[in-house]
Design a protein around this motif. Structure first.
Motif, PDB file in Angstrom:
ATOM      1  N   ASP A  29       0.820  -1.218   0.000  1.00 22.41           N
ATOM      2  CA  ASP A  29       0.000   0.000   0.000  1.00 22.41           C
ATOM      3  C   ASP A  29       0.850   1.262   0.000  1.00 22.41           C
ATOM      4  N   SER A  30       2.063   1.187   0.569  1.00 19.21           N
ATOM      5  CA  SER A  30       2.943   2.359   0.608  1.00 19.21           C
ATOM      6  C   SER A  30       3.891   2.408  -0.596  1.00 19.21           C
ATOM      7  N   GLY A  31       3.681   1.492  -1.569  1.00 19.71           N
ATOM      8  CA  GLY A  31       4.477   1.513  -2.787  1.00 19.71           C
ATOM      9  C   GLY A  31       5.741   0.667  -2.749  1.00 19.71           C
ATOM     10  N   GLN A  32       5.958  -0.083  -1.683  1.00 18.67           N
ATOM     11  CA  GLN A  32       7.116  -0.967  -1.575  1.00 18.67           C
ATOM     12  C   GLN A  32       6.719  -2.341  -2.112  1.00 18.67           C
ATOM     13  N   LEU A  33       7.042  -2.592  -3.371  1.00 20.89           N
ATOM     14  CA  LEU A  33       6.577  -3.803  -4.040  1.00 20.89           C
ATOM     15  C   LEU A  33       7.531  -4.986  -3.894  1.00 20.89           C
ATOM     16  N   GLU A  34       8.717  -4.744  -3.355  1.00 21.56           N
ATOM     17  CA  GLU A  34       9.693  -5.812  -3.126  1.00 21.56           C
ATOM     18  C   GLU A  34       9.976  -5.919  -1.631  1.00 21.56           C
ATOM     19  N   THR A  35       9.826  -7.110  -1.078  1.00 21.52           N
ATOM     20  CA  THR A  35      10.118  -7.347   0.330  1.00 21.52           C
ATOM     21  C   THR A  35      10.942  -8.618   0.458  1.00 21.52           C
ATOM     22  N   TRP A  36      11.995  -8.554   1.252  1.00 19.65           N
ATOM     23  CA  TRP A  36      12.818  -9.722   1.561  1.00 19.65           C
ATOM     24  C   TRP A  36      12.708 -10.013   3.042  1.00 19.65           C
ATOM     25  N   LEU A  37      12.541 -11.280   3.372  1.00 19.93           N
ATOM     26  CA  LEU A  37      12.582 -11.732   4.754  1.00 19.93           C
ATOM     27  C   LEU A  37      13.797 -12.646   4.896  1.00 19.93           C
ATOM     28  N   THR A  38      14.434 -12.604   6.047  1.00 16.81           N
ATOM     29  CA  THR A  38      15.587 -13.454   6.316  1.00 16.81           C
ATOM     30  C   THR A  38      15.291 -14.284   7.547  1.00 16.81           C
ATOM     31  N   SER A  39      15.636 -15.569   7.474  1.00 12.84           N
ATOM     32  CA  SER A  39      15.371 -16.454   8.608  1.00 12.84           C
ATOM     33  C   SER A  39      16.595 -16.566   9.504  1.00 12.84           C
ATOM     34  N   SER A  40      16.347 -17.039  10.707  1.00 10.33           N
ATOM     35  CA  SER A  40      17.427 -17.236  11.672  1.00 10.33           C
ATOM     36  C   SER A  40      18.402 -18.314  11.216  1.00 10.33           C
ATOM     37  N   GLY A  42      19.419 -18.426   8.045  1.00 10.64           N
ATOM     38  CA  GLY A  42      20.124 -17.878   6.890  1.00 10.64           C
ATOM     39  C   GLY A  42      19.379 -17.972   5.570  1.00 10.64           C
ATOM     40  N   ARG A  43      18.171 -18.517   5.592  1.00 10.72           N
ATOM     41  CA  ARG A  43      17.396 -18.574   4.353  1.00 10.72           C
ATOM     42  C   ARG A  43      16.773 -17.221   4.059  1.00 10.72           C
ATOM     43  N   SER A  44      16.415 -16.999   2.793  1.00 12.90           N
ATOM     44  CA  SER A  44      15.766 -15.754   2.377  1.00 12.90           C
ATOM     45  C   SER A  44      14.453 -16.076   1.681  1.00 12.90           C
ATOM     46  N   LEU A  45      13.491 -15.208   1.878  1.00 14.88           N
ATOM     47  CA  LEU A  45      12.179 -15.336   1.261  1.00 14.88           C
ATOM     48  C   LEU A  45      11.874 -14.005   0.587  1.00 14.88           C
ATOM     49  N   ALA A  46      11.666 -14.056  -0.735  1.00 18.78           N
ATOM     50  CA  ALA A  46      11.381 -12.838  -1.500  1.00 18.78           C
ATOM     51  C   ALA A  46       9.906 -12.791  -1.870  1.00 18.78           C
ATOM     52  N   PHE A  47       9.358 -11.587  -1.804  1.00 21.67           N
ATOM     53  CA  PHE A  47       7.982 -11.300  -2.205  1.00 21.67           C
ATOM     54  C   PHE A  47       8.058 -10.055  -3.075  1.00 21.67           C
ATOM     55  N   VAL A  48       7.751 -10.199  -4.372  1.00 23.79           N
ATOM     56  CA  VAL A  48       7.756  -9.071  -5.299  1.00 23.79           C
ATOM     57  C   VAL A  48       6.403  -9.074  -5.993  1.00 23.79           C
ATOM     58  N   THR A  49       5.723  -7.937  -5.990  1.00 20.72           N
ATOM     59  CA  THR A  49       4.366  -7.886  -6.523  1.00 20.72           C
ATOM     60  C   THR A  49       4.154  -6.701  -7.452  1.00 20.72           C
ATOM     61  N   ASN A  50       3.125  -6.835  -8.279  1.00 21.55           N
ATOM     62  CA  ASN A  50       2.656  -5.703  -9.080  1.00 21.55           C
ATOM     63  C   ASN A  50       1.289  -5.262  -8.553  1.00 21.55           C
ATOM     64  N   THR A  51       0.941  -5.681  -7.374  1.00 22.10           N
ATOM     65  CA  THR A  51      -0.295  -5.458  -6.611  1.00 22.10           C
ATOM     66  C   THR A  51      -1.417  -6.428  -6.986  1.00 22.10           C
ATOM     67  N   GLU A  52      -1.284  -7.167  -8.079  1.00 22.91           N
ATOM     68  CA  GLU A  52      -2.279  -8.168  -8.455  1.00 22.91           C
ATOM     69  C   GLU A  52      -1.722  -9.582  -8.378  1.00 22.91           C
ATOM     70  N   ARG A  53      -0.472  -9.751  -8.804  1.00 17.78           N
ATOM     71  CA  ARG A  53       0.210 -11.045  -8.772  1.00 17.78           C
ATOM     72  C   ARG A  53       1.527 -10.854  -8.032  1.00 17.78           C
ATOM     73  N   ALA A  54       2.117 -11.962  -7.590  1.00 11.86           N
ATOM     74  CA  ALA A  54       3.383 -11.853  -6.863  1.00 11.86           C
ATOM     75  C   ALA A  54       4.305 -13.010  -7.205  1.00 11.86           C
ATOM     76  N   MET A  55       5.590 -12.705  -7.207  1.00 10.93           N
ATOM     77  CA  MET A  55       6.647 -13.703  -7.313  1.00 10.93           C
ATOM     78  C   MET A  55       7.054 -14.006  -5.872  1.00 10.93           C
ATOM     79  N   VAL A  56       7.006 -15.278  -5.495  1.00  9.45           N
ATOM     80  CA  VAL A  56       7.437 -15.702  -4.159  1.00  9.45           C
ATOM     81  C   VAL A  56       8.578 -16.688  -4.350  1.00  9.45           C
ATOM     82  N   MET A  57       9.763 -16.342  -3.818  1.00  7.20           N
ATOM     83  CA  MET A  57      10.954 -17.188  -3.972  1.00  7.20           C
ATOM     84  C   MET A  57      11.528 -17.520  -2.598  1.00  7.20           C
ATOM     85  N   LEU A  58      11.963 -18.766  -2.443  1.00  6.75           N
ATOM     86  CA  LEU A  58      12.608 -19.221  -1.219  1.00  6.75           C
ATOM     87  C   LEU A  58      14.028 -19.659  -1.570  1.00  6.75           C
TER      88      LEU A  58
END
Length: 125
Positions: A29-40, A42-58
């Motif tokens: 909602d604030s215009g940040q369409l790319e978000t990365w999460l990091t696990s304890s 060391g894994r990474s989880l990516a969420f990239v969206t165009n507000t309708e669909r999203a790429m989710v990568m682990l």
């Protein structure tokens, strides 16, 4: 030890699976369409969206091609996946999922460390 996840550019405090969908919605909602999460672990989880669909990568670690959620029956492609560096990507719709499904997938991965049993994903390794 249970894996915990943090939003990379926000607080170092772990985010729970119950609040992660709302945190992602707020960022979108604030215009940040790319978000990365990091696990304890060391894994990474990516969420990239165009507000309708999203790429989710682990990703297992840095440099890992990882795995990503797919929508095998989807046709066409969609643009507007704007990364934090300004890059504007377009992906085949079969390589992305509807945004509500992406929220569900991220919630499950944060809760359990694994894709939901009914999810479809492709290993890119």
């Amino acid at each position: 030890m249970i894996e915990s996840w943090v939003l990379n550019d926000d607080s170092p405090i772990p985010v729970s699976s119950e609040v992660v969908p709302e945190a992602l919605r707020s960022r979108v909602d604030s215009g940040q369409l790319e978000t990365w999460l990091t696990s304890s672990s060391g894994r990474s989880l990516a969420f990239v969206t165009n507000t309708e669909r999203a790429m989710v990568m682990l990703l297992e670690d840095e440099g890992d091609p990882g795995e990503h959620a797919v929508d095998p029956g989807a046709q066409g492609s969609s643009g507007g996946f704007v990364l934090s560096n300004g890059q504007d990507d377009e992906y085949p719709d079969q390589d992305t999922v509807p945004i509500c499904e992406a929220f569900r997938l991220v919630k499950q991965i944060v809760a359990t460390g694994s894709w939901p049993t009914d999810a479809r994903w492709v290993v890119d390794r």
